[in-house]
Design a protein around this motif. Sequence first.
Motif, PDB file in Angstrom:
ATOM      1  N   ALA A  38       0.893  -1.192   0.046  1.00  0.00           N
ATOM      2  CA  ALA A  38      -0.038  -0.008  -0.019  1.00  0.00           C
ATOM      3  C   ALA A  38       0.883   1.204  -0.079  1.00  0.00           C
ATOM      4  O   ALA A  38       1.488   1.535   1.039  1.00  0.00           O
ATOM      5  N   TRP A  39       0.792   1.955  -1.371  1.00  0.00           N
ATOM      6  CA  TRP A  39       1.650   3.165  -1.165  1.00  0.00           C
ATOM      7  C   TRP A  39       0.968   4.474  -0.613  1.00  0.00           C
ATOM      8  O   TRP A  39       1.607   5.148   0.028  1.00  0.00           O
ATOM      9  N   SER A  40      -0.284   4.352  -0.606  1.00  0.00           N
ATOM     10  CA  SER A  40      -1.105   5.308  -0.156  1.00  0.00           C
ATOM     11  C   SER A  40      -2.547   4.766   0.152  1.00  0.00           C
ATOM     12  O   SER A  40      -2.756   3.466  -0.038  1.00  0.00           O
ATOM     13  N   ALA A  41      -3.578   5.439   0.651  1.00  0.00           N
ATOM     14  CA  ALA A  41      -4.650   4.897   1.072  1.00  0.00           C
ATOM     15  C   ALA A  41      -5.449   4.247  -0.130  1.00  0.00           C
ATOM     16  O   ALA A  41      -6.294   3.223  -0.048  1.00  0.00           O
ATOM     17  N   ASP A  42      -5.140   4.882  -1.404  1.00  0.00           N
ATOM     18  CA  ASP A  42      -5.765   4.097  -2.645  1.00  0.00           C
ATOM     19  C   ASP A  42      -4.634   3.725  -3.665  1.00  0.00           C
ATOM     20  O   ASP A  42      -5.114   3.493  -4.884  1.00  0.00           O
ATOM     21  N   LEU A  43      -3.415   3.564  -3.628  1.00  0.00           N
ATOM     22  CA  LEU A  43      -2.612   3.205  -4.329  1.00  0.00           C
ATOM     23  C   LEU A  43      -1.763   1.973  -4.037  1.00  0.00           C
ATOM     24  O   LEU A  43      -1.291   1.922  -2.757  1.00  0.00           O
ATOM     25  N   VAL A  44      -1.492   1.088  -4.798  1.00  0.00           N
ATOM     26  CA  VAL A  44      -0.621  -0.077  -4.531  1.00  0.00           C
ATOM     27  C   VAL A  44       0.640  -0.217  -5.499  1.00  0.00           C
ATOM     28  O   VAL A  44       0.312  -0.071  -6.857  1.00  0.00           O
ATOM     29  N   VAL A  45       1.876  -0.415  -5.009  1.00  0.00           N
ATOM     30  CA  VAL A  45       2.834  -0.788  -6.043  1.00  0.00           C
ATOM     31  C   VAL A  45       3.099  -2.290  -6.040  1.00  0.00           C
ATOM     32  O   VAL A  45       2.924  -2.829  -4.721  1.00  0.00           O
ATOM     33  N   CYS A  46       3.481  -2.869  -7.045  1.00  0.00           N
ATOM     34  CA  CYS A  46       3.514  -4.280  -7.048  1.00  0.00           C
ATOM     35  C   CYS A  46       4.550  -4.518  -8.195  1.00  0.00           C
ATOM     36  O   CYS A  46       5.192  -3.605  -9.152  1.00  0.00           O
ATOM     37  N   ALA A  47       4.777  -5.676  -8.387  1.00  0.00           N
ATOM     38  CA  ALA A  47       5.791  -5.974  -9.504  1.00  0.00           C
ATOM     39  C   ALA A  47       5.123  -6.124 -10.973  1.00  0.00           C
ATOM     40  O   ALA A  47       4.206  -6.883 -11.000  1.00  0.00           O
ATOM     41  N   HIS A  48       5.724  -5.420 -11.835  1.00  0.00           N
ATOM     42  CA  HIS A  48       5.084  -5.408 -13.268  1.00  0.00           C
ATOM     43  C   HIS A  48       4.813  -6.861 -13.804  1.00  0.00           C
ATOM     44  O   HIS A  48       4.317  -7.107 -14.513  1.00  0.00           O
ATOM     45  N   HIS A  49       5.982  -7.758 -13.443  1.00  0.00           N
ATOM     46  CA  HIS A  49       5.889  -8.901 -14.162  1.00  0.00           C
ATOM     47  C   HIS A  49       4.875  -9.959 -13.803  1.00  0.00           C
ATOM     48  O   HIS A  49       4.617 -10.756 -14.372  1.00  0.00           O
ATOM     49  N   THR A  50       4.261  -9.438 -12.711  1.00  0.00           N
ATOM     50  CA  THR A  50       3.106 -10.092 -11.980  1.00  0.00           C
ATOM     51  C   THR A  50       1.636 -10.028 -12.574  1.00  0.00           C
ATOM     52  O   THR A  50       0.679 -10.292 -12.230  1.00  0.00           O
ATOM     53  N   GLY A  69      -8.606  -3.405  -8.547  1.00  0.00           N
ATOM     54  CA  GLY A  69      -7.663  -2.670  -8.790  1.00  0.00           C
ATOM     55  C   GLY A  69      -7.512  -2.124 -10.173  1.00  0.00           C
ATOM     56  O   GLY A  69      -7.997  -2.741 -11.218  1.00  0.00           O
ATOM     57  N   THR A  70      -7.331  -0.883 -10.521  1.00  0.00           N
ATOM     58  CA  THR A  70      -7.149  -0.270 -12.058  1.00  0.00           C
ATOM     59  C   THR A  70      -5.626  -0.082 -12.224  1.00  0.00           C
ATOM     60  O   THR A  70      -5.172   0.638 -11.391  1.00  0.00           O
ATOM     61  N   LEU A  71      -5.024  -0.631 -13.317  1.00  0.00           N
ATOM     62  CA  LEU A  71      -3.537  -0.401 -13.692  1.00  0.00           C
ATOM     63  C   LEU A  71      -3.666   1.270 -13.947  1.00  0.00           C
ATOM     64  O   LEU A  71      -4.261   1.621 -15.060  1.00  0.00           O
ATOM     65  N   ILE A  72      -2.601   1.778 -13.430  1.00  0.00           N
ATOM     66  CA  ILE A  72      -2.329   3.322 -13.668  1.00  0.00           C
ATOM     67  C   ILE A  72      -1.205   3.210 -14.878  1.00  0.00           C
ATOM     68  O   ILE A  72      -1.281   4.059 -15.717  1.00  0.00           O
ATOM     69  N   GLY A  73      -0.174   2.470 -14.701  1.00  0.00           N
ATOM     70  CA  GLY A  73       0.882   2.404 -15.531  1.00  0.00           C
ATOM     71  C   GLY A  73       1.845   1.361 -15.123  1.00  0.00           C
ATOM     72  O   GLY A  73       1.961   0.720 -14.043  1.00  0.00           O
ATOM     73  N   ARG A  74       3.161   1.365 -15.999  1.00  0.00           N
ATOM     74  CA  ARG A  74       4.059   0.499 -15.590  1.00  0.00           C
ATOM     75  C   ARG A  74       5.361   1.032 -15.803  1.00  0.00           C
ATOM     76  O   ARG A  74       5.653   2.095 -16.622  1.00  0.00           O
ATOM     77  N   ASP A  75       6.347   0.462 -15.133  1.00  0.00           N
ATOM     78  CA  ASP A  75       7.989   0.956 -15.255  1.00  0.00           C
ATOM     79  C   ASP A  75       8.712  -0.414 -15.345  1.00  0.00           C
ATOM     80  O   ASP A  75       9.111  -0.908 -14.275  1.00  0.00           O
ATOM     81  N   PRO A  76       8.764  -0.917 -16.617  1.00  0.00           N
ATOM     82  CA  PRO A  76       9.490  -2.250 -16.723  1.00  0.00           C
ATOM     83  C   PRO A  76      10.957  -2.206 -16.200  1.00  0.00           C
ATOM     84  O   PRO A  76      11.736  -3.104 -15.969  1.00  0.00           O
ATOM     85  N   ASP A  79      10.747  -3.162 -12.779  1.00  0.00           N
ATOM     86  CA  ASP A  79       9.636  -4.195 -12.682  1.00  0.00           C
ATOM     87  C   ASP A  79       8.673  -3.508 -11.594  1.00  0.00           C
ATOM     88  O   ASP A  79       8.213  -4.372 -10.790  1.00  0.00           O
ATOM     89  N   LEU A  80       7.932  -2.351 -12.015  1.00  0.00           N
ATOM     90  CA  LEU A  80       7.063  -2.052 -11.185  1.00  0.00           C
ATOM     91  C   LEU A  80       5.828  -1.672 -11.890  1.00  0.00           C
ATOM     92  O   LEU A  80       5.931  -1.215 -12.976  1.00  0.00           O
ATOM     93  N   ALA A  81       4.795  -1.762 -11.112  1.00  0.00           N
ATOM     94  CA  ALA A  81       3.234  -1.507 -11.726  1.00  0.00           C
ATOM     95  C   ALA A  81       2.793  -0.787 -10.528  1.00  0.00           C
ATOM     96  O   ALA A  81       2.942  -0.905  -9.417  1.00  0.00           O
ATOM     97  N   LEU A  82       1.832   0.114 -10.904  1.00  0.00           N
ATOM     98  CA  LEU A  82       0.913   1.089  -9.930  1.00  0.00           C
ATOM     99  C   LEU A  82      -0.457   0.942 -10.259  1.00  0.00           C
ATOM    100  O   LEU A  82      -0.871   0.995 -11.480  1.00  0.00           O
ATOM    101  N   LEU A  83      -1.166   0.391  -9.142  1.00  0.00           N
ATOM    102  CA  LEU A  83      -2.384   0.261  -9.099  1.00  0.00           C
ATOM    103  C   LEU A  83      -3.461   1.296  -8.309  1.00  0.00           C
ATOM    104  O   LEU A  83      -2.902   1.567  -7.304  1.00  0.00           O
ATOM    105  N   ARG A  84      -4.632   1.575  -8.862  1.00  0.00           N
ATOM    106  CA  ARG A  84      -5.477   2.210  -7.935  1.00  0.00           C
ATOM    107  C   ARG A  84      -6.498   1.481  -7.402  1.00  0.00           C
ATOM    108  O   ARG A  84      -7.272   0.658  -8.433  1.00  0.00           O
TER     109      ARG A  84
END
Length: 332
Positions: A38-50, A69-76, A79-84
């Motif tokens: 949990a990055w913030s109350a409504d954001l999650v950081v996770c692994a891009h490859h998953t 969860g809604t995908l905001i974007g990726r940084d390959p 290996d990071l993905a950001l979800l709301r």
Amino acid sequence: MTSLLQQLSTGMADLVEARAESVVQVDARRRMPASGIAWSADLVVCAHHTVEIEDDIGVGTADGERMRGTLIGRDPRIDLALLRVDGSLKPAEWAAQAHLRTGNLVLALGRPRQNIRAALGIVTGLSGSADSRRQIKRMKAQFWREMKGDKRRRKGRKWRKRFARDGGNWALALAGGVIHSDVVMYPGFSGGPLLAADGKVYGMNTSGFPGGASTAIPLASISDSVAALLAKGKIQTGYLGIGVQTAQLPDNVAESLDQDEGLLIVSIEAGSPAAQAGLLVGDILTALDGEPLERIDELQVILTRLDVGAEASTQFARGGDLRDGSVMIGEK
């Protein structure tokens, strides 16, 4: 001794329990779900490859609640993905990498299922993007000294073998700063937090780099990516608009540079930064922004750290002569 071990054991269990709320389950692939922080109350950081499924991402919490969860974007690169998420989470407590040292005890947390899981290990090394580049340059300089007098056409192959043997990893250089540990990355642990004894999160664990090594992406890299993804929904990557392949340099150029290979330009896109800079098909790039180029991976690493819109120096061989120039870095 028994009392000390009991205190340590109890302390670790308390730490896991206290931080478990900030660790979520990320269900975005057909195999085992992965983890997220949990990055913030409504954001999650996770692994891009998953994150293999983008339309129906499930996020599970410690109390069994299921969020969308809604995908905001990726940084390959890291290996990071950001979800709301459509709920409210307890943000993790982050710490700066500067306070972490090689040899420190660390805990990796994961939530591939509803219950939290943990693995213990130590920090085996710390590296940053600048450190990685300096390490590569030191390794290369030492290699050329050892190979003095050998045939140049053999040096490139031997250098690549040496780099791999000594732990060189272009994917990690591309990622920038990373935390290395001997933590066992159990299935579904990627995307979870790496905790130190102070109870704070020092990085996001991932096994997504080549070799499956246990690495964690530190706060500084995550913060930059999250800010860019929130602002633009994507990561800006440097772009020249060229197709290249490794090629031998002419003898006179190789002697002057002490470098036997460069990147032969085999195609140039119309109107691209390379075309505007006057580069031609058949030129052999030997350096960009002052850094030698012998492999396509090296070009990729340099382009990830150059700012879009910045001017970078170029060096290239044309018709057997070494020339200097400059190019404006575009956006891929």
